[in-house]
Design an enzyme around this catalytic site. Structure first.
Site, PDB file in Angstrom:
ATOM      1  N   ARG A   1     -13.759  -7.451  -1.322  1.00 21.99           N
ATOM      2  CA  ARG A   1     -13.069  -7.278  -0.032  1.00 21.99           C
ATOM      3  C   ARG A   1     -12.514  -5.856   0.083  1.00 21.99           C
ATOM      4  NH1 ARG A   1      -7.717  -5.543   1.572  1.00 21.99           N
ATOM      5  NH2 ARG A   1      -7.207  -6.541   3.544  1.00 21.99           N
ATOM      6  N   VAL A   2     -12.721  -5.217   1.220  1.00 23.93           N
ATOM      7  CA  VAL A   2     -12.136  -3.901   1.493  1.00 23.93           C
ATOM      8  C   VAL A   2     -11.368  -4.000   2.808  1.00 23.93           C
ATOM      9  CG1 VAL A   2     -12.629  -1.482   1.984  1.00 23.93           C
ATOM     10  CG2 VAL A   2     -13.967  -2.694   0.264  1.00 23.93           C
ATOM     11  N   GLY A   3     -10.132  -3.513   2.816  1.00 30.15           N
ATOM     12  CA  GLY A   3      -9.317  -3.557   4.026  1.00 30.15           C
ATOM     13  C   GLY A   3      -9.374  -2.247   4.785  1.00 30.15           C
ATOM     14  N   ASP A   4      -8.282  -1.921   5.444  1.00 33.38           N
ATOM     15  CA  ASP A   4      -8.234  -0.730   6.291  1.00 33.38           C
ATOM     16  C   ASP A   4      -8.125   0.578   5.496  1.00 33.38           C
ATOM     17  OD1 ASP A   4      -5.563  -1.731   5.584  1.00 33.38           O
ATOM     18  OD2 ASP A   4      -4.869   0.046   6.651  1.00 33.38           O
TER      19      ASP A   4
ATOM     20  N   THR B   1      -0.060   0.998   6.640  1.00 30.52           N
ATOM     21  CA  THR B   1       0.101  -0.054   5.644  1.00 30.52           C
ATOM     22  C   THR B   1       0.263  -1.362   6.385  1.00 30.52           C
ATOM     23  OG1 THR B   1       1.453  -0.869   3.804  1.00 30.52           O
ATOM     24  CG2 THR B   1       2.604   0.388   5.503  1.00 30.52           C
ATOM     25  N   GLY B   2      -0.070  -2.465   5.717  1.00 34.05           N
ATOM     26  CA  GLY B   2       0.031  -3.771   6.362  1.00 34.05           C
ATOM     27  C   GLY B   2      -1.237  -4.566   6.105  1.00 34.05           C
TER      28      GLY B   2
ATOM     29  N   THR C   1       0.848  -1.196   0.000  1.00 35.51           N
ATOM     30  CA  THR C   1       0.000   0.000   0.000  1.00 35.51           C
ATOM     31  C   THR C   1       0.884   1.245   0.000  1.00 35.51           C
ATOM     32  OG1 THR C   1      -1.736  -1.139   1.197  1.00 35.51           O
ATOM     33  CG2 THR C   1      -1.667   1.245   1.461  1.00 35.51           C
TER      34      THR C   1
ATOM     35  N   GLY D   1      -4.727  -5.427   6.334  1.00 33.09           N
ATOM     36  CA  GLY D   1      -5.797  -4.510   6.692  1.00 33.09           C
ATOM     37  C   GLY D   1      -6.787  -5.010   7.721  1.00 33.09           C
TER      38      GLY D   1
HETATM   39  N1  GLY Z   1      -3.490  -2.358   4.022  1.00 31.31           N
HETATM   40  C1  GLY Z   1      -4.072  -2.654   2.800  1.00 31.31           C
HETATM   41  C2  GLY Z   1      -5.125  -3.666   2.860  1.00 31.31           C
HETATM   42  O1  GLY Z   1      -5.046  -4.577   3.660  1.00 31.31           O
HETATM   43  O2  GLY Z   1      -6.052  -3.591   2.074  1.00 31.31           O
END
Ligand code: GLY
Length: 307
Positions: free
Chosen positions: A201-204, A224-225, A173, A227
């Site tokens: 799918r949606v992360g952080d 970043t990482g 990211t 999510g």
């Molecule tokens: N940090 C990005 C994600 O997991 O989508």
């Protein structure tokens, strides 16, 4: 009254292979220089962050824009967001297909102001309304990611967190935090999410407080990482909140990572700028790619030469 600007950009936190360190270092440096020029010319923190992230989206080294991970159907679905620390205005998009620079679309959401977050086909519709051209989804796919996707399909048991292990050629990211000469803070973030993610799918990253947060009264943070873990502890807001009482940014991040590790065993990296323009970077992965210069004249970048 004019104050010294500050800027940090990042290109992900994970176990970056040795032969990929240079591409990460160069990518962050080029994005940083463009953002810094914008700040030095008197531009806003928001413009500087958007500009830096747009450049990182165009660099196929990173998991954002062209070069992003593919989902289980073999498509690129992108998330991006930005936030102003003076007004707390937000623009975010998620699960967007066929847009090369989702950070520009997120900016239009912010400027429009009627909503803060658009997803999927609604975000595409809005892109057409505001004149952001779409691209063929295949234009965002690079051979490296197509190969990874084919291997994942053949293996049939891909785990997203395995991509954070050693020797995986993958991107991370991207993001930026800034303070401009008027003392305003901002943050921008963009990602392709995790490899072989479920469709939708949606992360952080595009979730306010999780992947990003900016408040002129405290600071701005960009994460970043992996999510799912980051979102569970609302890591960006947590990092900013730890600045309360004029705490040192390094100490704020130390406390935020203590929560991330103790509560969810998360792997992450965070860049943080406070209202005085002090910057801290922290991560609990083997490497993090970043470049920064703070208002006190401190600068840094990683991965270092020879690392
Ligand atoms: N940090 C990005 C994600 O997991 O989508």
């Amino acid at each position: 009254m004019s104050v010294q600007p500050a800027l940090a950009v990042h290109g992900g936190a994970w176990d970056i292979p040795v032969d990929w360190l240079e591409a990460h270092r160069d990518g962050c440096r080029i994005a940083f220089e463009a953002g810094w020029k914008s700040l030095a010319d008197g531009g806003s923190a928001l413009d500087a962050c958007e500009e830096a992230v747009r450049i990182l989206e165009d660099d196929p080294t990173f998991d954002a824009g062209r070069g992003a991970f593919l989902n289980r159907e073999g498509d690129v679905e992108l998330d991006a967001a930005l936030m102003r620390g003076d007004t707390l205005d937000i623009g975010a998009v998620a699960a967007v297909r066929g847009i090369a620079n989702p950070i520009q679309l997120a900016r239009q959401v912010l400027e429009d102001g009627s909503h803060i977050f658009l997803v999927g086909s609604g975000a595409r519709l809005f892109a057409r309304e505001v004149g952001i051209a779409g691209c063929a989804p295949a234009e965002l796919v690079v051979p490296r990611e197509l190969d990874r996707w084919k291997q994942a399909v053949e293996a049939g048991n891909f785990r997203p967190d395995s991509a954070f292990g050693p020797s995986q050629k993958k991107g991370g990211t991207v993001g930026a935090v800034a303070r401009d000469q008027e003392g305003r803070l901002a943050v921008a973030i963009s990602t392709g999410g995790s490899p072989f993610k479920r469709v939708g799918r949606v992360g952080d990253s595009p979730l306010v407080g999780c992947g990003f947060y900016a408040d002129d009264e405290l600071g701005a943070a960009c994460c970043t990482g992996l999510g799912e873990a980051i979102a569970k502890v609302v890591l960006a807001r947590l990092s900013v909140e730890e600045l309360r009482g004029d705490q040192e940014p390094e100490a704020a991040l130390k406390r935020a990572f203590e929560v991330l590790e103790r509560r969810v065993k998360g792997l992450a990296g965070v860049i943080l700028v406070d209202r005085r323009g002090r910057i801290a970077v922290d991560f609990n992965t083997p490497h993090m790619a970043y470049t920064f210069r703070d208002a006190q004249g401190r600068s840094g970048s990683a991965p270092d030469q020879g690392e």
